[in-house]
Write an enzyme that holds these catalytic residues in place. Structure first.
Site, short mmCIF file in Angstrom:
data_model
loop_
_atom_site.label_atom_id
_atom_site.label_comp_id
_atom_site.label_asym_id
_atom_site.label_seq_id
_atom_site.Cartn_x
_atom_site.Cartn_y
_atom_site.Cartn_z
N CYS A 1 31.56 24.10 15.19
CA CYS A 1 32.60 24.21 16.20
C CYS A 1 33.91 24.50 15.50
O CYS A 1 34.26 23.85 14.51
CB CYS A 1 32.70 22.90 16.99
SG CYS A 1 34.21 22.74 17.96
N LYS B 1 0.87 -1.18 0.00
CA LYS B 1 0.00 0.00 0.00
C LYS B 1 0.91 1.23 0.00
O LYS B 1 1.43 1.63 1.03
CB LYS B 1 -0.93 0.02 1.22
CG LYS B 1 -1.93 1.16 1.19
CD LYS B 1 -2.87 1.10 2.40
CE LYS B 1 -3.94 2.18 2.30
NZ LYS B 1 -3.41 3.54 2.26
#
Length: 704
Positions: free
Chosen positions: A456, A144
């Protein structure tokens, strides 16, 4: 790949147009028909069967030739021509299409356990009045799909119309948009081309990888992202501009039929799907013909186990009585077929509360906000963490701590927060702000202008980036430490044996042989590779440090300009901007890297460990030798007899030349070896000078 069509030289659009104009009407008609057949064939191999037999450049050449013929002879432009996939004019509105055979929905079995399949089989047997001793019913079991239902109308094998389901009785004409979907054939083959009318029903959907790539492009452009593949596919089909539809990667599976005229419908659903597949339509392979409740239960379980590995979303499976005669006997109830049911799986989207937001630092230093949630069962598992992607997407979605949010989990994709439930907040909650310092190592967090990512700046110092830093440092084009791969780096870092780049040079045989799958010989080989790597060049060393925005070429430019490591580490942004091809973003990144004391310390420790490289006075020094290729741009393609690609590149750069990866009018020379590809064709088209390895050596030997 080899082509089934004759190889011809790449021609320009102007040349193709000239050739097309010279054809007689009969010649043009014959050649156009031949090209359409070839293009349909190769498109089917590529998009439906995933077995391409023609290079992209060769396909493009055939396509360009057909375009030129149709432009010169407009009467030859047919609805099924591959050139008609490009999209038409922008629509004002979709015209209504009445379905001759209604597009009905099917009943849903919400019991996600085995009993859901057993209940359906019991209903079918009862309504067919089958006793306990009767043979099991045969079913067609299939997936489905989670997309948008579409009806494709073919007349004499040619696609003439595509329509949405709408209310089942009347849909919308989306033909121009559907034509842009490469998987949908514009013309059927075999017996499918003989039917006066054959309406094919199926699902337009979007693969997960295509959906993720689309959202990444949206994020990179700082534009709105899409919630899920199904809504994205449905929204794309209903765009008024087909050109926009073409930008969204849609796919299609056929699973049924509507109106037919002049077509012998197979006796079973399974045979019907096989027939559609033989006509060139994409049909899903995960389907089966099973017997009785046991067969349905086994299929439901099998697909459930592989659901996450599928490349697209499904929300269940569908069972259909296989015999069309039995389907006729069962009939319909409340406009739903008695002979079919959808058996669902657990939902992949749920609502829960966002408790807090944490920051995750990735292997490359990227900071990602992560939602900490009230645990919720979604997609078959309990989810308590989900990605929020980035700060700007959070702001666009209006998400704040304490909100009720929608969580999506599909396949292997990391659970994500796709939106919030609109509801008034009980109290004011401030917007989340990204931290100024890395939560792992404390280094400054920076965002480049125009970029949505926060990173960072700790680089090689930050523990979160340690594995990636070590692998990059050991790479072939960096320090070239043979034998230091992913698995070994994992062991070294996870075991706390290596905590920084200099730590590699402190490894001994005893520590290495204690690791899994590391014998004496392997340990000694790695020690030798580490020792060999200490003798390098300044350019390689700079590249190995993993400074953001500094690739191989920039590292070479920096080494050539500054000559010495200490001069580079103390350079200001203004001084860095004086380096060839270094702009403000790159200069800022380099300066920020060396502004961190721990990064300078790592460099000093590496040098103290014995890493060395020749240094010079930099840009003030005269070139080390003749520069016969100064100001020249060269492109390498194919395999050279004696030189590797890297060796040829180093020789060219040492002679003052620049090596580019693409051919353009600015290319001075193309150096071509065996099996040269499309770059050679383009160089010929542009009239560039093409040399072999001997010609390159002659250039290098020249003096100014």
């Amino acid at each position: 790949m080899t082509s089934s069509t004759p190889a011809t030289a790449t021609v320009s659009a102007a040349a193709a147009a000239s050739a097309a104009a010279s054809l007689t009407a009969d010649q043009a008609a014959a050649r156009a028909a031949e090209l359409r057949d070839q293009l349909h064939h190769h498109a089917h191999l590529y998009y439906v069967l995933d077995t391409p037999s023609l290079p992209d450049a060769a396909y493009d050449q055939l396509f360009q030739e057909l375009q030129a013929i149709e432009a010169a002879h407009p009467a030859l432009r047919t609805p099924d021509s591959p050139t008609q996939r490009v999209g038409g004019a922008v629509l004002d509105v979709f015209d209504p299409v009445r379905h001759v055979v209604p597009m009905l929905s099917i009943r849903t079995e919400t019991d996600t356990e085995a009993s859901g399949a057993e209940n359906f089989d019991a209903r079918v047997r009862r309504e067919l009045d089958l006793g306990e001793q009767a043979a099991p019913v045969e079913y067609a079991a299939e997936l489905k799909f989670d997309g948008l239902a579409i009806n494709l109308r073919y007349e004499r094998g040619v696609l003439v119309q595509a329509a949405t389901r709408g209310n089942g009785e009347t849909g919308e004409d989306v033909t121009q948009n559907v034509r842009t979907i490469s998987q949908i054939p514009l013309r059927l083959t075999g017996d499918g081309a003989k039917a006066a009318v054959l309406e094919v029903r199926g699902e337009v959907y979007m693969r997960r990888d295509d959906f993720e790539a689309l959202n990444e492009r949206q994020r990179a452009a700082n534009e709105k992202t899409f919630v899920n593949p199904r809504n994205t596919a449905a929204g794309a089909i209903r765009q008024l501009d087909p050109a926009l539809v073409r930008q969204r990667p849609l796919s299609f599976f056929a699973y049924g039929i509507g109106e037919t005229q002049g077509w012998d419908i197979p006796a079973t659903h399974g045979a019907m799907i096989d027939a559609l597949g033989s006509y060139g339509l994409p049909v899903n392979a995960d389907r089966a013909v099973v017997r009785g409740a046991a067969g349905l239960v086994a299929f439901h379980r099998e697909i459930g186990e592989k659901r996450d590995a599928l490349p697209f979303d499904i929300d269940g499976v569908v069972y259909k009585v296989n015999s069309r005669e039995l389907q006729r006997r069962l009939g319909f109830v409340s406009r739903e077929p008695r002979w079919a049911v959808a058996h669902k799986y657990p939902a992949q989207e749920q609502v829960t509360k966002l408790d807090r937001i944490d920051i995750q630092v990735g292997r490359t230093g990227k900071l990602t906000p992560v939602a900490k949630l009230e645990p919720v069962f979604v997609g078959g598992t309990t989810v308590s963490n989900a990605t929020l992607h980035n700060l700007f997407e959070m702001r666009r979605k209006g998400i704040r701590v304490g909100d009720q949010v929608i969580i999506r989990r599909a396949g292997d994709v990391i659970p994500e927060v796709v939106g919030k439930v609109d509801a008034a907040r009980a109290a004011y909650v401030p917007n989340f702000r990204m931290p100024r310092h890395c939560p792992v190592c404390g280094s400054d967090v920076a965002r480049e202008p125009g970029n949505i990512e926060f990173r960072c700046t700790g680089g090689i110092f930050c523990p979160a980036q340690r594995k990636q830093a070590l692998l990059h440092f050991a790479g072939r084009r960096a320090m070239d430490i043979e034998g230091l791969g992913d698995k070994l780096v994992d062991q070294l870092v996870d075991g706390g044996i290596v905590t920084s780049l200099p730590g590699l040079y402190k490894l001994g045989v005893a520590k290495l042989t204690a690791l899994e799958r590391m014998g004496d010989r392997s340990a000694l080989n790695l020690i030798d590779a580490l020792e060999k790597s200490k003798h390098t060049t300044l350019a390689r060393f700079l590249f190995a440090l993993g400074i953001r925005q500094v690739g191989e070429t920039t590292a070479k430019d920096l080494a050539k300009h500054f000559g010495r490591m200490d001069a580079l580490m103390s350079a200001t942004e203004e001084q860095l901007l004086a380096v060839k091809d270094v702009g403000p973003i790159v200069a800022r990144s380099i300066a920020a890297f060396f502004a961190e004391a721990h990064n300078r310390e790592v460099v000093e420790q590496l040098i103290a460990a014995g890493v060395s490289f020749p240094e010079s006075d930099g840009a003030a020094a005269a070139p080390a030798g003749p520069q016969p290729l100064a100001g020249k741009t060269l492109v390498l393609t194919g395999t050279l007899p004696t030189l590797s690609r890297d060796e040829a590149k180093e020789l060219i750069e040492a002679a003052g030349g620049k090596v580019s990866g693409s051919v353009s009018k600015k290319t001075s020379y193309l150096i071509a070896g065996e099996e040269a590809g499309s770059k050679l064709d383009k160089a010929r088209e542009l009239g560039l000078t093409i040399l072999d390895e001997a010609g390159l050596q002659a250039l290098l030997a020249a003096t100014e």
